[in-house]
Design an enzyme around this catalytic site. Sequence first.
Site, PDB file in Angstrom:
ATOM      1  N   GLY A  41      -1.984   6.749   6.094  1.00 39.63           N
ATOM      2  CA  GLY A  41      -3.259   7.299   6.888  1.00 39.63           C
ATOM      3  C   GLY A  41      -3.225   8.655   6.687  1.00 39.63           C
ATOM      4  O   GLY A  41      -3.947   9.420   7.387  1.00 39.63           O
ATOM      5  N   ASN A  89      -5.329  10.197   4.201  1.00 42.87           N
ATOM      6  CA  ASN A  89      -6.780  10.372   4.449  1.00 42.87           C
ATOM      7  C   ASN A  89      -7.494  10.164   5.754  1.00 42.87           C
ATOM      8  O   ASN A  89      -8.104  11.093   6.012  1.00 42.87           O
ATOM      9  CB  ASN A  89      -7.438   9.448   3.509  1.00 42.87           C
ATOM     10  CG  ASN A  89      -7.443  10.071   1.956  1.00 42.87           C
ATOM     11  OD1 ASN A  89      -8.053  11.038   1.619  1.00 42.87           O
ATOM     12  ND2 ASN A  89      -6.736   9.167   1.170  1.00 42.87           N
ATOM     13  N   ARG A 123      -7.388  -4.349   2.047  1.00 46.62           N
ATOM     14  CA  ARG A 123      -8.007  -5.678   2.023  1.00 46.62           C
ATOM     15  C   ARG A 123      -9.395  -5.460   1.569  1.00 46.62           C
ATOM     16  O   ARG A 123     -10.296  -4.613   1.866  1.00 46.62           O
ATOM     17  CB  ARG A 123      -8.003  -6.193   3.380  1.00 46.62           C
ATOM     18  CG  ARG A 123      -6.618  -6.032   4.258  1.00 46.62           C
ATOM     19  CD  ARG A 123      -5.740  -6.809   3.402  1.00 46.62           C
ATOM     20  NE  ARG A 123      -5.777  -8.058   3.149  1.00 46.62           N
ATOM     21  CZ  ARG A 123      -5.051  -8.723   2.298  1.00 46.62           C
ATOM     22  NH1 ARG A 123      -3.898  -8.201   1.916  1.00 46.62           N
ATOM     23  NH2 ARG A 123      -4.970  -9.931   1.981  1.00 46.62           N
ATOM     24  N   LEU A 156     -13.047  -6.771   1.368  1.00 48.11           N
ATOM     25  CA  LEU A 156     -13.867  -7.095   2.371  1.00 48.11           C
ATOM     26  C   LEU A 156     -15.074  -8.212   1.846  1.00 48.11           C
ATOM     27  O   LEU A 156     -15.571  -7.862   0.799  1.00 48.11           O
ATOM     28  CB  LEU A 156     -14.634  -6.005   3.187  1.00 48.11           C
ATOM     29  CG  LEU A 156     -13.637  -5.185   3.999  1.00 48.11           C
ATOM     30  CD1 LEU A 156     -14.270  -3.716   4.543  1.00 48.11           C
ATOM     31  CD2 LEU A 156     -12.997  -5.762   5.177  1.00 48.11           C
ATOM     32  N   ASN A 160     -15.950   4.445   1.355  1.00 52.48           N
ATOM     33  CA  ASN A 160     -14.685   4.364   0.736  1.00 52.48           C
ATOM     34  C   ASN A 160     -14.216   5.530   0.021  1.00 52.48           C
ATOM     35  O   ASN A 160     -14.939   5.989  -0.809  1.00 52.48           O
ATOM     36  CB  ASN A 160     -14.709   2.944   0.019  1.00 52.48           C
ATOM     37  CG  ASN A 160     -13.425   2.940  -0.512  1.00 52.48           C
ATOM     38  OD1 ASN A 160     -12.168   2.923   0.135  1.00 52.48           O
ATOM     39  ND2 ASN A 160     -13.092   2.214  -1.715  1.00 52.48           N
ATOM     40  N   HIS A 195     -11.715   6.159  -3.124  1.00 59.62           N
ATOM     41  CA  HIS A 195     -11.005   5.336  -4.537  1.00 59.62           C
ATOM     42  C   HIS A 195     -10.222   6.444  -5.221  1.00 59.62           C
ATOM     43  O   HIS A 195     -10.782   7.322  -5.601  1.00 59.62           O
ATOM     44  CB  HIS A 195     -11.981   4.510  -4.980  1.00 59.62           C
ATOM     45  CG  HIS A 195     -11.478   3.515  -6.031  1.00 59.62           C
ATOM     46  ND1 HIS A 195     -10.397   2.367  -5.833  1.00 59.62           N
ATOM     47  CD2 HIS A 195     -11.315   3.666  -7.357  1.00 59.62           C
ATOM     48  CE1 HIS A 195      -9.945   2.252  -6.910  1.00 59.62           C
ATOM     49  NE2 HIS A 195     -10.419   2.690  -7.957  1.00 59.62           N
ATOM     50  N   SER A 199     -12.934   9.373  -5.990  1.00 59.44           N
ATOM     51  CA  SER A 199     -14.420   9.202  -5.760  1.00 59.44           C
ATOM     52  C   SER A 199     -14.501   8.588  -4.100  1.00 59.44           C
ATOM     53  O   SER A 199     -13.758   7.896  -3.775  1.00 59.44           O
ATOM     54  CB  SER A 199     -15.092   8.121  -6.596  1.00 59.44           C
ATOM     55  OG  SER A 199     -14.883   8.420  -7.870  1.00 59.44           O
ATOM     56  N   ASP A 211     -15.428  -1.608  -4.822  1.00 62.48           N
ATOM     57  CA  ASP A 211     -15.360  -0.172  -5.639  1.00 62.48           C
ATOM     58  C   ASP A 211     -16.769   0.073  -6.378  1.00 62.48           C
ATOM     59  O   ASP A 211     -16.598   1.000  -7.284  1.00 62.48           O
ATOM     60  CB  ASP A 211     -14.094   0.000  -6.406  1.00 62.48           C
ATOM     61  CG  ASP A 211     -12.663  -0.268  -5.660  1.00 62.48           C
ATOM     62  OD1 ASP A 211     -12.832  -0.067  -4.400  1.00 62.48           O
ATOM     63  OD2 ASP A 211     -11.755  -0.563  -6.158  1.00 62.48           O
TER      64      ASP A 211
END
Length: 196
Positions: free
Chosen positions: A12, A14, A91, A93, A107, A109, A136, A145
Amino acid sequence: HKRVAILISGGGSNMVSLVDSMTGDHPARPCLVLSNDANAGGLTKAAERGIPTASVDHRPFKGDRAAFEAELLKPLEEAQPDIVCLAGFMRVLTGGFVSRFQGRMLNIHPSLLPKYKGLNTHARAIEAGDAEHGCSVHEVTAALDDGPILGQARVDIEPGDTSEALAARVLVWEHKLYPTVLRRYASGDRTPVLLP
Ligand code: GAR
């Protein structure tokens, strides 16, 4: 303030960078940190910061993603987030889940998308002989992604780089990029951020 829920799977770091950015004149505040692993280190870090936490273990669902997501939705909807940030949430989605948060889910990545979607991004960039790599932040759509890019940070690949060393250098930039994008996004600005 806009309410931000953050989904994590691990340490965690980020999530911490996002949470610690949401003070003062920031237009958003954290409302929930949610994990698919009750032992995720990030849950403790969130609780230490006074943020509500929850977890839903994906393993009992044995690959039934829709059933897992139905459980994940309960604490998430209860928190009434305006924005959902995936931050090392590992995970995949379903389109059904994503559509509930269309246009308000982000998100991060660890690659310069559209290159290297999926896993092992650092090793793949080194293996390809790329001169640069990075991270990104993008809006989440049903495709993995994919979705509009809201910001990128570039990192040079050095001769003899290992994926671990490169990952560590990229992570430093993730911690700058994600808070920068979130602050803008929460104030309605979708212009892409380019770092450094
Ligand atoms: C980060 O490098 C993030 O970009 C990556 O996992 C790490 C999580 O670290 N995410 C993905 O690979 C998503 N598929 P953190 O838990 O310390 O933030």
